[in-house]
Design an enzyme around this catalytic site. Sequence first.
Site, PDB file in Angstrom:
ATOM      1  N   HIS A   1      88.755  79.230  42.146  1.00  0.00           N
ATOM      2  CA  HIS A   1      87.636  80.065  41.753  1.00  0.00           C
ATOM      3  C   HIS A   1      87.791  81.301  41.368  1.00  0.00           C
ATOM      4  O   HIS A   1      86.964  82.476  41.174  1.00  0.00           O
ATOM      5  CB  HIS A   1      86.445  80.156  43.029  1.00  0.00           C
ATOM      6  CG  HIS A   1      87.429  80.858  44.120  1.00  0.00           C
ATOM      7  ND1 HIS A   1      87.522  79.995  45.335  1.00  0.00           N
ATOM      8  CD2 HIS A   1      87.738  82.064  44.625  1.00  0.00           C
ATOM      9  CE1 HIS A   1      88.048  80.809  46.197  1.00  0.00           C
ATOM     10  NE2 HIS A   1      87.981  82.028  45.793  1.00  0.00           N
TER      11      HIS A   1
ATOM     12  N   ASP B   1      83.880  81.844  48.854  1.00  0.00           N
ATOM     13  CA  ASP B   1      84.146  82.923  47.947  1.00  0.00           C
ATOM     14  C   ASP B   1      84.123  82.031  46.463  1.00  0.00           C
ATOM     15  O   ASP B   1      85.119  81.969  45.776  1.00  0.00           O
ATOM     16  CB  ASP B   1      85.574  83.432  48.172  1.00  0.00           C
ATOM     17  CG  ASP B   1      85.749  84.659  47.342  1.00  0.00           C
ATOM     18  OD1 ASP B   1      84.675  85.177  46.498  1.00  0.00           O
ATOM     19  OD2 ASP B   1      86.742  85.092  46.962  1.00  0.00           O
TER      20      ASP B   1
ATOM     21  N   ASP C   1      93.541  82.774  48.604  1.00  0.00           N
ATOM     22  CA  ASP C   1      93.201  82.456  47.216  1.00  0.00           C
ATOM     23  C   ASP C   1      94.435  81.601  46.625  1.00  0.00           C
ATOM     24  O   ASP C   1      95.531  82.178  46.831  1.00  0.00           O
ATOM     25  CB  ASP C   1      93.016  83.791  46.517  1.00  0.00           C
ATOM     26  CG  ASP C   1      91.426  84.293  46.713  1.00  0.00           C
ATOM     27  OD1 ASP C   1      90.509  83.581  46.723  1.00  0.00           O
ATOM     28  OD2 ASP C   1      91.386  85.698  46.873  1.00  0.00           O
TER      29      ASP C   1
END
Length: 1040
Positions: free
Chosen positions: A586, A397, A287
């Site tokens: 995201h 994701d 991430d």
Amino acid sequence: MHDSRYKETKQGFYWLCRSDGIEEKLTNNFPFLNVCYCVPSEEAPLRYNIKGNIDALCRLFGACCPIESLSYFLTPSRILYENAVMQEFIPAKVGDSFGPTWWTSWFRVTLTIPKAWKGEEVHLVWESDGEALLWRNGIPVQGLTKEGEKISYVLTEKLTDEEPHSLELYVELACNGLFGAGQGSMISAPDPNRSFTLYKAELVVFNRDVHELLIDFEVLSDIAKHLGIENQHSYQALYTANKMVNACDVEDRSTFAKVHRLASDFLQQENGKSQHTVHAMGHCHIDTAWLWPYEETIRKCARSWVSVLRLMEKNPSFIFTCSQAQQFEWVKSWYPGLYTQIQEFAEKGQFVIVGGTWVEMDGNLPSGESMVRQFLQGQRFFQQEFGKQCCEFWLPDTFGYSAQLPQIMQGCGITRFLTQKLSWNLVNEFPHHTFFWEGIDGSRVLTHFPPGNSYEMKCKVEEDLSTKIKIKADPPIRYHGSSPLSKCDDAFRMRWVKQSSPETFFSILEADTTMLCTWVGELFLELHNGSYTSQAKIKKGNRKCECILHSVEVVSSLASVQKDTFEYPSSQLQHLWRLLLLNQFHDVLPGTCIQPVVEDAVKFYEEIQSNGNELLKEAIQCLLGGSEQETGKNIHVLNTLSWERTEVISMPRLEGDEVLALIKVPSVGFATVTKPLVPPHPVIVNSQGDGSVLMENGILKVAFDSSGRITSLSHLLYKRETIPDGCCGNQFVLFDDVPLYWDAWDVMDYHLETRKPVSQVVKPLEVVCPGGVRGSVRYSIRISDSSKIRQEIILDACCPYVKFKTEVEWHEAHKFLKVEFPTTVHSLNATYEIQFGHLQRPTHRNTSWDWARFEVWGHKWADLSEHGFGVAILNDCKYGYSVHRNIMTLSLLRAPKAPDATADMDHHQFTYAIMPHAGSFQEANVIQFAYNINYPLHIVPAEPSVSASSFWSAFSIQSPAVVLETIKQAEDRQNALVARLYESHGSTVVTWLHTSLPVKQAIWCDLLEQPMTIKPLSITDFQIQLSFTPFQIRSLLLTF
């Protein structure tokens, strides 16, 4: 056969499954195993579990010795290696703790390998909390993390006399866990005072043959366990494991090779031709920010990718897939040596770039143009740095997928899509794993959801078998699985698992797609729909920055064509766009990140707005002359949208005051205003004795009670009331908002049972503007002792909507604030704007699929229409909606406490509007009016010499169905502009684009700005004929 070696010990006993069915106790003579075997029969249910235990580690790591010296220094900053090694280090020892959270502890490690270990594989074992990066000779060589089960570094695979035995290494220890530093749970707000302990730092001899046996036994055990007693392969696996135990003599390591061959023979058995093949490839889902800040992600990339390179060196067939150009750009800047190695392995085909975007962005909330720029920046970066573009969009994701993504993908050279997030659906199981996904324009991309339903599979036997089982409903083709960084051996020992690449896998799928189903429309995630509203500052920053960059590009493009002295700010705009795209990651744009990430995101938005406004001023001044410092009474008004606008603006005056004026501005151009327009029907405002107020502008007539609620809203031309009897519009409502777990992510359906109207008046309705070109009223109400709402309601002349300028002081916990508008409209579906178009969703809850959409996302507008009449809600920075039966609801603010305990606790400003309309929303220009609210007119005082009104338009479009979304300088072409248009109504259109600019040539290009044909379009009398199919996005390359 009985063996005297098998006897009970004080450490416990272990059951051995004998080939003759007799249960025996297995002693701890096999310390690298923890075995509990029982013959699989109806009388004795199958029980087994093979795993490494403490004794196994003793055998895995043989002789050991301490390091010579250990010293450290702490820093609150993330610094470069060159700076770190120059610091003053102080002594440290195993057992010491370091911190606090987000600090960095650098260690200097001095060691000497014993000469007696000649011929052995020697590792440095480093076991600590936190995440560590090992440096050797000034370059990063290995990531180390206890949570990630990687605690050793290979100093030498076979020690020789010629190798240096004395070494000095550095360890960069990040004082945060693999998943941040949540206090009490993973997603809780970080504990700022956590300490991180060093548990072990020593040299060991690594027994590779024991490691191989451990993997063999683990694979065989898992096959037996997860295939089940009804599968013959399960018996065979247990039988082989039994033979291996019988053949293994832990006192004689020469027997290990024979034992390993037994396992290999079993695992290499051919599958039947009808069997599926699992295509496995390495992937590390990093991430870009989440429970850690952006800066820590840079180091996460280095730790992960350098570990991958070590695996590639040992296994030339190992393939690793990696997305997100931003992360590559970071590593290039911070770790140039590592980046060069990555490029070398990419050239070999092992380090495979995928995705094609700048980051793995949110799939719902970015504008259409932002999504295009994600691919434009990503694909250009990969082309420049790796000599190729991506063919697969890789977004495992994110919290849903827009129905315009297939067209955007195709326009950016991508025909394949991989994700898995819909496996998280809370209500309905998505019916396919491999299928065609069709967007609202009819574009299709081949799509695959790995059946393992995870983006962090460990490649265990259980996961691979599960992958095979879950694909039974799809056609008999091969499927893709993911593999981890360091435990690939487990899976690759099974015949049905092969190391593969995205290109290989998708090519096999593309060879025969006749049996694949097609899913049409959005891929809606039935979870995380609170993320449409969480962190309102981030949502607002995103929308405002998208609009600013649009305006800067339009005006700069016009100035570059009209004025030879103007230089288009390409590099500045690229920097600002990349900041915006970064914040669309995201877990950032959805607001599901920790407070430091929010602070960074807001800082980036402020930079974009500040620098963007400066660029805009410079371009306007060059294009129009004049400036904010001029003192003349006349003004230039600039419109960057592709239709004429008639609006009320504030005109500056010499005295410093402002006066309201009704003006008209042409499309993509400007008007010099010396005298405002006279409205055909001025706004009338009447105060009533009971505190209510009536306003009317010839289009709408609206009545408010003393608390600001709409009691009546009539469309005068259509003679239609919008608000049902006994109901009120603009009704603020508060809900209890306590999700099951994912606090900032989720809003659960049961929150709807807790509705409470907000009705406590602090300051009753009062008139602010008494009429003329504008009528407005103001009031304030209390939400709670610590939260309140202040609102100005505006009705302008010639305006078909009522606007609500809202301020909220918000200090709540687990509450959800919305505003409701009950309507007299009956329709089975409501329409919501998405990227470059719109789609419909049901207003009823007939099925579980309908019910799961109790909270949905949209962009600048949502509309509820029946034949001949409808109502739209417009907004300038909100994304969450709900339309149930006849009640339209806009979601305003949430108050989650994890992972950011301070989320949304602030002062908020936003605007929304309600627009009743005759006919369809297309005929009523709802789309255009929603744009108008988001893209304000730009006002610049004219030079004193300007005394006459004038108009100029650079572009206009004949059909209102076609929106000119973007005008920008073409990439790598200084004498060309790109004009991006889309069909917004859902219709087939032939129209004309008119331009006053000296266009020499017009040619269609794709979204990456590459020409699609060599034949230019015909330009006749400054007009270009264009054709569109429903929701089609088309780009023109205009040469000057």
